[in-house]
Scaffold this active site. Structure first.
Site, PDB file in Angstrom:
ATOM      1  N   GLU A  63       5.607  -1.746  -9.331  1.00 46.43           N
ATOM      2  CA  GLU A  63       5.993  -0.342  -9.524  1.00 46.43           C
ATOM      3  C   GLU A  63       7.353  -0.025  -8.922  1.00 46.43           C
ATOM      4  O   GLU A  63       8.077   0.837  -9.437  1.00 46.43           O
ATOM      5  CB  GLU A  63       4.927   0.586  -8.939  1.00 46.43           C
ATOM      6  CG  GLU A  63       3.602   0.590  -9.683  1.00 46.43           C
ATOM      7  CD  GLU A  63       2.611  -0.431  -9.159  1.00 46.43           C
ATOM      8  OE1 GLU A  63       1.446  -0.395  -9.583  1.00 46.43           O
ATOM      9  OE2 GLU A  63       3.014  -1.268  -8.311  1.00 46.43           O
ATOM     10  N   PHE A 125     -11.405   6.557  -4.062  1.00 43.33           N
ATOM     11  CA  PHE A 125     -10.745   5.276  -4.318  1.00 43.33           C
ATOM     12  C   PHE A 125      -9.342   5.495  -4.873  1.00 43.33           C
ATOM     13  O   PHE A 125      -9.150   6.221  -5.835  1.00 43.33           O
ATOM     14  CB  PHE A 125     -11.576   4.448  -5.304  1.00 43.33           C
ATOM     15  CG  PHE A 125     -10.951   3.136  -5.684  1.00 43.33           C
ATOM     16  CD1 PHE A 125     -10.808   2.120  -4.745  1.00 43.33           C
ATOM     17  CD2 PHE A 125     -10.483   2.925  -6.978  1.00 43.33           C
ATOM     18  CE1 PHE A 125     -10.225   0.906  -5.090  1.00 43.33           C
ATOM     19  CE2 PHE A 125      -9.910   1.718  -7.331  1.00 43.33           C
ATOM     20  CZ  PHE A 125      -9.772   0.705  -6.385  1.00 43.33           C
ATOM     21  N   GLN A 126      -8.370   4.881  -4.243  1.00 46.79           N
ATOM     22  CA  GLN A 126      -6.960   4.967  -4.601  1.00 46.79           C
ATOM     23  C   GLN A 126      -6.432   6.406  -4.574  1.00 46.79           C
ATOM     24  O   GLN A 126      -5.460   6.736  -5.262  1.00 46.79           O
ATOM     25  CB  GLN A 126      -6.688   4.318  -5.963  1.00 46.79           C
ATOM     26  CG  GLN A 126      -6.854   2.794  -5.919  1.00 46.79           C
ATOM     27  CD  GLN A 126      -6.332   2.087  -7.144  1.00 46.79           C
ATOM     28  OE1 GLN A 126      -6.281   2.661  -8.239  1.00 46.79           O
ATOM     29  NE2 GLN A 126      -5.956   0.823  -6.987  1.00 46.79           N
ATOM     30  N   LYS A 175      -6.622  12.822 -12.996  1.00 54.43           N
ATOM     31  CA  LYS A 175      -7.172  12.146 -14.166  1.00 54.43           C
ATOM     32  C   LYS A 175      -7.951  13.114 -15.060  1.00 54.43           C
ATOM     33  O   LYS A 175      -7.896  13.001 -16.300  1.00 54.43           O
ATOM     34  CB  LYS A 175      -8.081  11.008 -13.711  1.00 54.43           C
ATOM     35  CG  LYS A 175      -8.527  10.090 -14.848  1.00 54.43           C
ATOM     36  CD  LYS A 175      -9.245   8.852 -14.325  1.00 54.43           C
ATOM     37  CE  LYS A 175      -9.594   7.889 -15.448  1.00 54.43           C
ATOM     38  NZ  LYS A 175     -10.269   6.668 -14.935  1.00 54.43           N
ATOM     39  N   MET A 477      24.393 -10.294   5.928  1.00 61.12           N
ATOM     40  CA  MET A 477      25.021  -9.182   6.639  1.00 61.12           C
ATOM     41  C   MET A 477      24.426  -9.007   8.034  1.00 61.12           C
ATOM     42  O   MET A 477      25.141  -8.723   8.997  1.00 61.12           O
ATOM     43  CB  MET A 477      24.877  -7.885   5.835  1.00 61.12           C
ATOM     44  CG  MET A 477      25.679  -6.728   6.416  1.00 61.12           C
ATOM     45  SD  MET A 477      27.459  -7.002   6.381  1.00 61.12           S
ATOM     46  CE  MET A 477      27.846  -6.488   4.701  1.00 61.12           C
TER      47      MET A 477
END
Length: 565
Positions: A63, A125-126, A175, A477
Site C-alpha cells: 500500500e 478486526f482490522q 463497509k 548519507m
C-alpha cells in the site's frame, strides 16, 4: 506499456446502485482513468464495483507503493492521483505516502475502507482510527456516514486536493456504507476561486527592486504546484536578475539557463550559496525557507530585504520576516510583476563568473565508476524526455547537482519528508502519468530494498521503466555524516550483505545487468535507454565517496565543506 487486463471488462448486466458503485462512478465522472490500490476485507465492495467501470486498476505490491505511485500522478500533472486501500494495516501502510504528499504539497485522494459503523469503536478486526492517524498529514478528511453523500464528498475532495495549496485528502468509507443501497447525486466538479491579486504588494515589490543593486530570485516548489513555470521563466528573462532554486524548484529554469546559479542550501552549488549570502534583495517565489535550503536561519541572506510571493499566506513571515509580502495566486502575480532593476550589471557579471568557475567537472581520475559523471551523462543521453525519480540519500543529491532538467517534471523527488523507498513506486506512477517520457528510477541500495517488491508491478504491467541502483553497500548519507560529525563511528550502516540486485531483478522477470568499471558506463547507459521493456542497471560504486559541497549543521550557507576541506 502492455494493456492486457489493465481496464476491467464491462459487466453483462447492470448492477443495483450502491455506495461502492457511487465511489467508482464519481471517480470516472471526475476524469480519473487509473487508480493504484490493494484490496482487502473492508474495501471489498469497492473492488466488487470496479468491473465495468472503465477504471484501470494498478495492483501495487504494498500500500505504501500505491500512495507513492498515485502521488506521482499529482507531481507530474498537478491533478490528484488516487490510491485505494483497506482498513487497518492497509490504511496505515498508506501513511508514509500521504505524509510525503503533504510535505511537498502534492494533490492526492486516498480512499480507505473502514469497518462497518455498528462495530466502529469496538476494536473490531482490522479497525484503526484512520481519520485520527492521518489528521496531521492531510488538508482535509472525511468519514462517510451515508452512501448518497459519496458523489458530493468525492467532488469536494478533489477540489480541496487540487486548489489553493495542493495536498492530500482522505476519504474513509465504512463497509456498510459501501454496501448500502443508494440513489446517487451530482458528480459535478467544484472549483475554488483563486485569491485576488495583491496589487499593492506588487507595486511595493517593484519599488524594492528599483532600489536594489544585488537582487536575487529564490525559486521554490510552489512555482511548480501553482503552474507558474512559464510565467517565472518570462519574469527572470525580462528582469535580467540571477536566480537560485530549492530542490523542489529544480527545472523551473532549465539547468543551462545563463541566469541560473543552481540549487542553494546544504548540498547546493557554491555559486548559488554565495549569491544568497551577498544579495541585498531576495525575491522568494513559492519557497518556504526550509532548513535544508537556509542552513542557519539567523545567518541566511544576512544583508537582504525579502519579497515573498506565496499563495499560502501562512508561509509568509513564518520563518523569515517578509519586508514585502505578496500573498496571492502565483501565476497571475508573477505575470503582473514588472520589476525594472537598474545598476545591477556588476552583480550580474560577478554571478556569471562564479557560475562558470564553480561548474562541476567530470574528468577527475577515479578508480571506479564516478556516480556524478554517470548521472550527468545519463541526463544528456536521455534528452528532454528525461524524468529522474531519485530515492533519498547521497544519490538524490548527486541527481540534483549533476543531472540536466529541462522542466520541473523532469525531477520528481521526496523533498520535505525524505522518504526512502520513494523512487521505484513513484517512478511507476510517473510512467503511467506520462507514458512517452523516459522515466528513470534512481535508487541507492538502501532505499531500493524498501520497495523492491514493485519489480513485480513492472513485470505484471510491462511498465518500460529504467531502473538504476547505485550500490555502495552502505547507507551512504548516514555513513558520510557519521564520518564527518560522529568521529567516524559507522553504526549500523553496513549493507555489504546485499543480494545481487541484477539476479534479484531477473528472478522477478525484469531484464538486468551489472557494471562496475568506468569503461562500461557508456555501453551500459545505451543498453538501459534502448531497452523496450523494464530494465535494471546495477552500478557498483565506491563506498567511501561523499557528496560535496556540504553545509554542516549550524553553519551559514557560505561556510561550505568540500572534498579538499
Amino acid at each position: 506499456m502492455s494493456q492486457t487486463a489493465r481496464t476491467i471488462a464491462p459487466d453483462a448486466e447492470p448492477r443495483p446502485m450502491t455506495g461502492a458503485r457511487l465511489v467508482v462512478e464519481a471517480l470516472v465522472a471526475h476524469g480519473i482513468e487509473t487508480v493504484f490500490g490493494y484490496p482487502g476485507g473492508a474495501i471489498m465492495p469497492v473492488y466488487d464495483a470496479l468491473p465495468g467501470s472503465g477504471l484501470r486498476h494498478i495492483l501495487c505490491r504494498h500500500e505504501q507503493a500505491c500512495a507513492f505511485a498515485a502521488a506521482a500522478v499529482g507531481r507530474m500533472t498537478r491533478k490528484a492521483g488516487v490510491c485505494i486501500a483497506t482498513s487497518g494495516p492497509g490504511a496505515t501502510n498508506l501513511v508514509t505516502g500521504i505524509a510525503d504528499a503533504y510535505m511537498d504539497s502534492v494533490p492526492l485522494v486516498a480512499i480507505t475502507g473502514q469497518v462497518a459503523q455498528p462495530v466502529m469503536g469496538t476494536d473490531a478486526f482490522q479497525e484503526i482510527d484512520t481519520f485520527g492517524i492521518t489528521m496531521p498529514i492531510v488538508k482535509h478528511s472525511y468519514i462517510v456516514r451515508h452512501a448518497d453523500d459519496i458523489p458530493a464528498i468525492i467532488a469536494e475532495a478533489f477540489d480541496i486536493a487540487e486548489h489553493g495549496r495542493p495536498g492530500p485528502v482522505l476519504i474513509d468509507i465504512p463497509k456498510d456504507v459501501q454496501m448500502a443501497a443508494a440513489e446517487g447525486g451530482s458528480y459535478a466538479a467544484r472549483h475554488t476561486p483563486a485569491p485576488c491579486l495583491d496589487e499593492e504588494g506588487l507595486r511595493r515589490a517593484e519599488a524594492a527592486v528599483r532600489e536594489a543593486k544585488k537582487p536575487l530570485f529564490y525559486i521554490g516548489g510552489g512555482t511548480v504546484r501553482s503552474g507558474a513555470v512559464d510565467e517565472v521563466r518570462a519574469l527572470v528573462a525580462r528582469s535580467g536578475i540571477p536566480a537560485v532554486s530549492t530542490l523542489q524548484g529544480l527545472g523551473v529554469l532549465p539547468t543551462g539557463h545563463p541566469q541560473f546559479l543552481g540549487m542553494l542550501g546544504m548540498h547546493g552549488s557554491r555559486a548559488a550559496n554565495m549569491a544568497v549570502q551577498e544579495c541585498d534583495l531576495l525575491i522568494n517565489v513559492g519557497a518556504r525557507f526550509d532548513d535544508r535550503a537556509t542552513g542557519a536561519l539567523e545567518k541566511f541572506a544576512p544583508h537582504a530585504r525579502v519579497i515573498h510571493f506565496d499563495k499560502d499566506a501562512s508561509e509568509i513571515s513564518k520563518l523569515r520576516r517578509a519586508d514585502v509580502p505578496v500573498s496571492c495566486d502565483l501565476k497571475p502575480a508573477v505575470r503582473s510583476f514588472r520589476p525594472e532593476p537598474s545598476g545591477i550589471e556588476p552583480w550580474v557579471k560577478l554571478n556569471e563568473e562564479r557560475r562558470q568557475a564553480c561548474a562541476p567537472r567530470y574528468d577527475a581520475p577515479v578508480s571506479g565508476i564516478y556516480a556524478p559523471a554517470l548521472l550527468h551523462r545519463l541526463s544528456e543521453k536521455a534528452g528532454d524526455k528525461f524524468v529522474a525519480v531519485p530515492d533519498v540519500g547521497q544519490h538524490q543529491m548527486w541527481v540534483a547537482q549533476h543531472c540536466r532538467f529541462s522542466r520541473p517534471q523532469a525531477h520528481i523527488t521526496s523533498g520535505g519528508l525524505g522518504s526512502m523507498g520513494f523512487s521505484l513506486p513513484t517512478a511507476v506512477g510517473a510512467k503511467f502519468a506520462e507514458p512517452d517520457a523516459c522515466v528513470v528510477s534512481i535508487s541507492g541500495d538502501g532505499g531500493f530494498m524498501m520497495n523492491i517488491q514493485e519489480l513485480a508491478t513492472l513485470r505484471r504491467y510491462g511498465v518500460p521503466l529504467k531502473v538504476i541502483v547505485l550500490n555502495n553497500s552502505h547507507l551512504g548519507m548516514v555513513r558520510q555524516w557519521q564520518d564527518l560529525f560522529f568521529e567516524g563511528n559507522r553504526s549500523e550502516v553496513d549493507l555489504s550483505d546485499n543480494p545481487d540486485f541484477a539476479v534479484v531483478a531477473q528472478a522477478f522477470g525484469v531484464e538486468a545487468f551489472t557494471i562496475d568499471k568506468p569503461e562500461e558506463v557508456e555501453a551500459g547507459l545505451d543498453r538501459l535507454l534502448g531497452a523496450e521493456g523494464p530494465i535494471l542497471m546495477h552500478v557498483v560504486i565506491d563506498p567511501n565517496e561523499n557528496v560535496w559541497p556540504l553545509v554542516a549543521p549550524g553553519k551559514a550557507n557560505h561556510e561550505m565543506l568540500d572534498k579538499e576541506g
